[in-house]
Design an enzyme around this catalytic site. Structure first.
Site, short mmCIF file in Angstrom:
data_model
loop_
_atom_site.label_atom_id
_atom_site.label_comp_id
_atom_site.label_asym_id
_atom_site.label_seq_id
_atom_site.Cartn_x
_atom_site.Cartn_y
_atom_site.Cartn_z
N TRP A 1 -40.24 29.97 7.55
CA TRP A 1 -40.07 31.43 7.66
C TRP A 1 -40.87 32.00 6.69
O TRP A 1 -40.61 31.76 5.37
CB TRP A 1 -38.81 32.25 7.77
CG TRP A 1 -38.79 33.51 7.96
CD1 TRP A 1 -38.73 34.28 9.22
CD2 TRP A 1 -38.94 34.75 6.78
NE1 TRP A 1 -38.67 35.75 8.96
CE2 TRP A 1 -39.00 35.89 7.56
CE3 TRP A 1 -39.02 34.58 5.58
CZ2 TRP A 1 -38.84 37.02 6.81
CZ3 TRP A 1 -39.22 35.63 4.94
CH2 TRP A 1 -39.02 37.12 5.61
N LYS B 1 -30.61 38.19 14.20
CA LYS B 1 -29.76 38.74 13.08
C LYS B 1 -28.43 39.66 13.68
O LYS B 1 -28.85 40.20 14.51
CB LYS B 1 -30.30 39.86 12.25
CG LYS B 1 -31.23 39.18 11.22
CD LYS B 1 -30.88 38.33 10.10
CE LYS B 1 -31.97 37.74 9.10
NZ LYS B 1 -31.62 36.63 8.46
N ASP C 1 -27.76 34.59 13.14
CA ASP C 1 -27.68 34.80 11.60
C ASP C 1 -27.21 35.95 11.42
O ASP C 1 -27.43 37.05 11.38
CB ASP C 1 -28.98 34.61 10.98
CG ASP C 1 -29.03 34.28 9.65
OD1 ASP C 1 -27.57 34.29 9.03
OD2 ASP C 1 -29.94 34.39 8.74
N LYS D 1 -33.58 27.95 1.21
CA LYS D 1 -34.42 28.94 0.50
C LYS D 1 -35.02 28.27 -0.90
O LYS D 1 -34.43 27.77 -1.68
CB LYS D 1 -33.90 30.07 0.19
CG LYS D 1 -33.12 30.97 1.12
CD LYS D 1 -34.30 31.74 2.23
CE LYS D 1 -33.72 32.38 3.31
NZ LYS D 1 -33.24 31.25 4.58
N ASP E 1 -26.77 28.82 5.09
CA ASP E 1 -27.94 29.59 4.52
C ASP E 1 -27.50 29.96 2.80
O ASP E 1 -27.69 29.29 1.99
CB ASP E 1 -28.63 30.53 4.99
CG ASP E 1 -29.69 31.11 4.63
OD1 ASP E 1 -30.04 30.89 3.22
OD2 ASP E 1 -30.59 31.78 4.97
N GLU F 1 -25.93 30.78 12.34
CA GLU F 1 -26.32 30.55 10.69
C GLU F 1 -25.34 31.47 9.81
O GLU F 1 -25.20 32.66 10.21
CB GLU F 1 -27.64 30.92 10.56
CG GLU F 1 -28.22 30.66 9.17
CD GLU F 1 -29.84 30.70 9.23
OE1 GLU F 1 -30.49 30.17 10.26
OE2 GLU F 1 -30.35 31.43 8.16
C1 0XW Z 1 -34.79 35.38 7.79
N1 0XW Z 1 -34.83 34.95 6.40
C2 0XW Z 1 -35.62 34.23 6.13
C3 0XW Z 1 -35.51 36.34 5.85
C4 0XW Z 1 -34.56 37.14 5.19
O1 0XW Z 1 -34.96 37.12 3.47
C5 0XW Z 1 -33.23 36.61 5.41
C6 0XW Z 1 -33.41 35.15 5.55
C7 0XW Z 1 -32.35 34.42 6.20
O2 0XW Z 1 -32.56 33.65 6.96
O3 0XW Z 1 -31.17 34.87 5.87
MG MG Z 2 -30.29 32.98 7.19
#
Ligand code: 0XW
Ligand code: MG
Length: 365
Positions: A320, A164, A193, A265, A241, A218
């Site tokens: 994830w 991140k 990301d 998601k 995403d 990402e």
């Molecule tokens: C890593 N994740 C899958 C968990 C958090 O909700 C954020 C998300 C992402 O990829 O942004």
């Molecule tokens: Mg993401």
């Protein structure tokens, strides 16, 4: 068999060890919503939706519960034999709100699997594997510490890392990417990301300053237009995403070539049924993707893993799940767990998980 009742439960999931920090938000406690759909013969299927706070995406926990309350009366009394009819009923009662429809879609698939005696992965087309890879997602943190965690997780068996960045100085982000690469090298695939947190200019700088490092970028910027503006100017592949709000957004990103892959998601897109469409669209253009959700307990984790098992492994970017970041399990008997960076696909009928009833507070709706 007809639906007799739909119950909605609220479950609070505290983040282990403090806070989960992303460019877009920092979360300490997750407010998850479980739905239990029961048919006349007493069989129950479970679904879950758990936005990671109210800022990561437009979805939020109270919105999920209000949307389910709006749709549920139109589903009670309906036959569960046709998932398509039930999806139509949901659309007739509420426009949009995919993340709430997702919880019901997952519960109905759980029910169908239980009734037919097959795992949900079979209903989604059939599993290609009995164990799927996960990936580890770091929080926005100091470069050296992030690199240390990254290496630890690779040693623990994770084949992929999501680092991140965003919401701070460019220097820190660039240093983090370099330090992680120096620590890990080719031992893991790397995604960087930014969770919408960069301007296009900052994304271009990071791309140039980290040019030789093979990562996928990402969701660098806020809108799909900003991300599209990077095309041809950045050297790293770009994944979307948060911008994939619905099937139309995915279709647009695929057909216009904006995305080289996706962090997907399940609930944002409307559930497993919608994800099957996305999986197959991605297959047509050989686009890699993950099968995740924003957050949540064992029910949503199982849903992600069942779908993950049906994705062509060479294009699969991992499932994830929040298990590493939360205390305890909603299903302590058959929890969904990460072992050596991978997750076993439940083999029992339905999702293969059931929330422990004695731990649930009375339904909120
Ligand atoms: C890593 N994740 C899958 C968990 C958090 O909700 C954020 C998300 C992402 O990829 O942004
Ligand atoms: Mg993401």
């Amino acid at each position: 068999m007809r639906i007799e009742s739909i119950k909605v439960y609220q479950v609070l999931l505290p983040v282990k060890g403090g806070a989960y920090r992303m460019a877009s938000d920092t979360v300490q406690n997750l407010d998850s919503t479980l739905v239990e759909v029961t048919t006349e013969d007493g069989l129950s299927g479970w679904g879950e939706t758990c936005p990671v706070g109210p800022v990561y995406q437009p979805q939020h926990a109270l919105g999920a519960r209000a949307a389910i309350a709006e749709m549920a009366p139109g589903l009670v009394g309906e036959d569960t034999a046709s998932m398509r009819r039930l999806a139509k009923r949901m659309d007739e009662r509420l426009n949009g709100h995919n993340y709430a429809k997702a919880a019901l879609d997952i519960a109905l698939l759980d029910l169908a699997g239980l009734r037919l005696g097959v795992p949900v992965s079979t209903l989604l087309g059939g599993a290609l594997t009995d164990r799927v890879p996960s990936y580890y997602s770091t929080i926005v943190g100091a470069p050296d510490e992030t690199a240390r965690i990254a290496l630890d997780k690779v040693k623990a068996g994770y084949p992929r890392l999501q680092i991140k960045i965003g919401g701070r100085d460019l220097e820190q982000d660039v240093a983090t990417v370099h330090k992680v690469w120096e620590a890990v090298g080719f031992k893991a695939r790397i995604a960087v990301d930014a969770n919408r947190g960069l301007t296009a200019a900052a994304a271009l700088h990071i791309d140039r300053l980290c040019q030789a490092i093979p990562f996928v970028f990402e969701q660098p910027c806020n809108t799909m237009e900003e991300v599209a503006s990077l095309k041809g100017r950045v050297t790293h592949p770009v994944y979307l995403d948060e911008n994939t709000d619905d099937l139309n957004a995915v279709l647009r990103a695929v057909s216009s070539g904006i995305a080289d892959g996706f962090g997907l998601k399940v609930t944002r897109l409307g559930g497993l049924t919608k994800m099957v469409t996305v999986r197959d669209l991605c297959a047509i253009r050989s686009l890699p993707h993950s099968c995740d959700d924003a957050w949540g307990g064992d029910v949503i984790a199982a849903a992600c893993v069942h779908l993950a098992a049906t994705v062509e492994p060479s294009r699969f970017e991992g499932a994830w799940i929040a298990q590493e970041y939360i205390e305890g399990h909603t299903d302590p008997v058959n929890p969904v767990v990460i072992e050596n960076g991978h997750i076993r696909v439940p083999q029992m009928p339905g999702l293969g998980v059931k929330p422990e009833r004695s731990w649930l507070k009375p339904p909120v709706a």
